[in-house]
Design a protein around this motif. Structure first.
Motif, PDB file in Angstrom:
ATOM      1  N   LYS A 103       0.847  -1.189   0.000  1.00 41.69           N
ATOM      2  CA  LYS A 103       0.000   0.000   0.000  1.00 41.69           C
ATOM      3  C   LYS A 103       0.882   1.238   0.000  1.00 41.69           C
ATOM      4  N   ILE A 104       0.459   2.242  -0.773  1.00 35.68           N
ATOM      5  CA  ILE A 104       1.187   3.506  -0.778  1.00 35.68           C
ATOM      6  C   ILE A 104       0.230   4.669  -0.527  1.00 35.68           C
ATOM      7  N   TYR A 105       0.771   5.686   0.107  1.00 33.58           N
ATOM      8  CA  TYR A 105       0.072   6.963   0.272  1.00 33.58           C
ATOM      9  C   TYR A 105       0.751   7.928  -0.693  1.00 33.58           C
ATOM     10  N   LEU A 106       0.007   8.377  -1.688  1.00 32.90           N
ATOM     11  CA  LEU A 106       0.596   9.097  -2.804  1.00 32.90           C
ATOM     12  C   LEU A 106       0.152  10.560  -2.834  1.00 32.90           C
ATOM     13  N   SER A 107       1.134  11.448  -2.750  1.00 34.82           N
ATOM     14  CA  SER A 107       0.898  12.883  -2.892  1.00 34.82           C
ATOM     15  C   SER A 107       1.481  13.317  -4.229  1.00 34.82           C
ATOM     16  N   GLN A 108       0.630  13.877  -5.086  1.00 37.95           N
ATOM     17  CA  GLN A 108       1.018  14.146  -6.468  1.00 37.95           C
ATOM     18  C   GLN A 108       1.365  15.619  -6.692  1.00 37.95           C
ATOM     19  N   ASN A 156      -4.960   9.746 -13.542  1.00 44.82           N
ATOM     20  CA  ASN A 156      -5.241   8.757 -12.504  1.00 44.82           C
ATOM     21  C   ASN A 156      -4.289   7.590 -12.710  1.00 44.82           C
ATOM     22  N   VAL A 157      -3.289   7.482 -11.840  1.00 46.96           N
ATOM     23  CA  VAL A 157      -2.293   6.428 -12.024  1.00 46.96           C
ATOM     24  C   VAL A 157      -2.902   5.039 -11.882  1.00 46.96           C
ATOM     25  N   ASN A 158      -4.075   4.933 -11.270  1.00 45.37           N
ATOM     26  CA  ASN A 158      -4.754   3.637 -11.183  1.00 45.37           C
ATOM     27  C   ASN A 158      -5.094   3.074 -12.564  1.00 45.37           C
ATOM     28  N   THR A 159      -5.199   3.945 -13.554  1.00 39.73           N
ATOM     29  CA  THR A 159      -5.598   3.500 -14.898  1.00 39.73           C
ATOM     30  C   THR A 159      -4.414   3.031 -15.732  1.00 39.73           C
ATOM     31  N   LEU A 160      -3.196   3.217 -15.257  1.00 38.19           N
ATOM     32  CA  LEU A 160      -2.016   2.819 -16.026  1.00 38.19           C
ATOM     33  C   LEU A 160      -1.912   1.296 -16.082  1.00 38.19           C
ATOM     34  N   MET A 161      -1.575   0.784 -17.248  1.00 34.40           N
ATOM     35  CA  MET A 161      -1.540  -0.656 -17.468  1.00 34.40           C
ATOM     36  C   MET A 161      -0.108  -1.154 -17.618  1.00 34.40           C
ATOM     37  N   LEU A 163      -1.498  -3.550  -5.798  1.00 31.40           N
ATOM     38  CA  LEU A 163      -1.067  -2.409  -5.003  1.00 31.40           C
ATOM     39  C   LEU A 163      -2.261  -1.524  -4.658  1.00 31.40           C
ATOM     40  N   SER A 164      -2.390  -1.187  -3.386  1.00 33.25           N
ATOM     41  CA  SER A 164      -3.451  -0.282  -2.944  1.00 33.25           C
ATOM     42  C   SER A 164      -2.877   1.129  -2.876  1.00 33.25           C
ATOM     43  N   ILE A 165      -3.562   2.084  -3.519  1.00 36.82           N
ATOM     44  CA  ILE A 165      -3.088   3.466  -3.549  1.00 36.82           C
ATOM     45  C   ILE A 165      -4.112   4.368  -2.873  1.00 36.82           C
ATOM     46  N   GLU A 166      -3.662   5.120  -1.873  1.00 39.71           N
ATOM     47  CA  GLU A 166      -4.505   6.133  -1.233  1.00 39.71           C
ATOM     48  C   GLU A 166      -3.921   7.505  -1.560  1.00 39.71           C
ATOM     49  N   PHE A 167      -4.722   8.349  -2.202  1.00 38.92           N
ATOM     50  CA  PHE A 167      -4.257   9.668  -2.610  1.00 38.92           C
ATOM     51  C   PHE A 167      -4.426  10.658  -1.461  1.00 38.92           C
TER      52      PHE A 167
END
Length: 330
Positions: A208-213, A221-226, A237-241
């Motif tokens: 899991k990551i805590y992501l500050s952009q 939305n990095v969740n959409t990257l393939m 991977l779990s991402i919390e923005f």
């Protein structure tokens, strides 16, 4: 910004520089966030109608500025907008507001945030990541942009720095490709390598990551990257923005905010757009689930689900859920 460029060029030889870079970013970004919150609180609680009016004008202008900055320069020019003058106008109004508001002008205490305080809030399989946009400097600003991702793990001696090069293409050609692939629903074999691979290569067993952009990452939305395998980034991977990774320490020190606002079946202020009754069912269903979890939820629909209510009457809920469609107007 000069210091960030210096660290980017020297972090391999002097890895301890990344600690200072992370701490500096926590402090400066946190200051900007706190100023924004302080500004809003000061003006919305004021009895001065002129002050409130100026504040609303400033908010509107900030929204316009964000729109112009997201548009191609040619399109902005065709609208007859001088972007530099408009930016200065927004900044001048903000300075005027700061001068008019005694509450905002008063100093206020800042909690001391650091890599150590962030690390203490992380679990063993978690990481905090600050993405930073950097204007390169070599005796002068050279007109080039690159990105760095500072990756902080529970037990790492220093944050790892993932270098994400070629910011010009990240913000130009590559971003157009990413946006078009989403819009046209076509396979994107470029964006993962460009935007995420340098970060993923440094994550190890992180779950899991805590992501500050920052910069262009705020527009995607990095969740959409393939991945090349065809899996999305969030497959394993779990991402919390978060607005800043300092939020990890704040969440530990403050009682969890269990106030929830659910907004659906909105009234758009015009009959041009069809009603969305399905979104009313959605928010009412969510409301039922939340009440079973001891949340204090509030449902806003129809005339109460308006832009005016959203901006003026909602006070910092723990969760804000907006169920609607988006419309792009000329």
């Amino acid at each position: 910004m000069k210091y960030y460029s210096f660290v980017l060029a020297n972090h391999v030889k002097f890895p301890e520089l990344t600690v200072n870079m992370y701490d500096l970013h926590l402090a400066t970004k946190g200051l900007l966030l706190s100023e924004s919150v302080k500004l809003k609180q000061a003006f919305l609680s004021s009895d001065d109608d002129v002050l409130k009016s100026k504040y609303q004008d400033w908010l509107t202008m900030k929204e316009e500025l964000a729109k112009y900055n997201a548009m191609p320069k040619k399109s902005v020019f065709s609208l007859g907008v001088n972007l530099l003058k408009f930016t200065n106008k927004v900044n001048d109004l903000e300075k005027e507001l700061q001068g008019l508001s005694e509450n905002f002008s008063q100093s206020y205490n800042q909690q001391d945030y650091s890599t150590k305080s962030i690390q203490s809030a992380l679990a063993a399989d978690e990481a905090a990541i600050e993405i930073i946009r950097i204007d390169l400097y070599d005796k002068k600003f050279v007109g080039k942009t690159e990105y760095a991702a500072l990756i902080l793990n529970k037990n790492s001696a220093t944050p790892q720095l993932a270098h994400i090069p070629d910011g010009g293409n990240l913000e130009g050609r590559n971003f157009k490709l990413y946006r078009n692939s989403i819009k046209l629903k076509v396979k994107d074999e470029v964006s993962y390598d460009a935007y995420w691979k340098p970060i993923a290569s440094n994550l190890g067993v992180t779950k899991k990551i805590y992501l500050s952009q920052d910069g262009i990452y705020n527009q995607m939305n990095v969740n959409t990257l393939m991945k090349p395998s065809g899996e999305s980034v969030i497959a394993d991977l779990s991402i919390e923005f978060v607005s800043s990774t300092r939020k990890l320490t704040e969440s530990n020190s403050e009682k969890r905010n269990k106030n929830v606002v659910l907004l659906g079946d909105p009234y758009y202020g015009t009959e041009l757009y069809a009603a969305l009754p399905g979104t009313k069912v959605e928010v009412e269903s969510i409301d039922a689930v939340l009440k079973g979890g001891a949340y204090n939820s509030k449902v806003l629909t129809e005339k109460f689900a308006s832009e005016k209510v959203l901006k003026e009457s909602i006070n910092n809920p723990g969760i804000l859920h907006i169920s609607t469609h988006g419309y792009f107007m000329p």
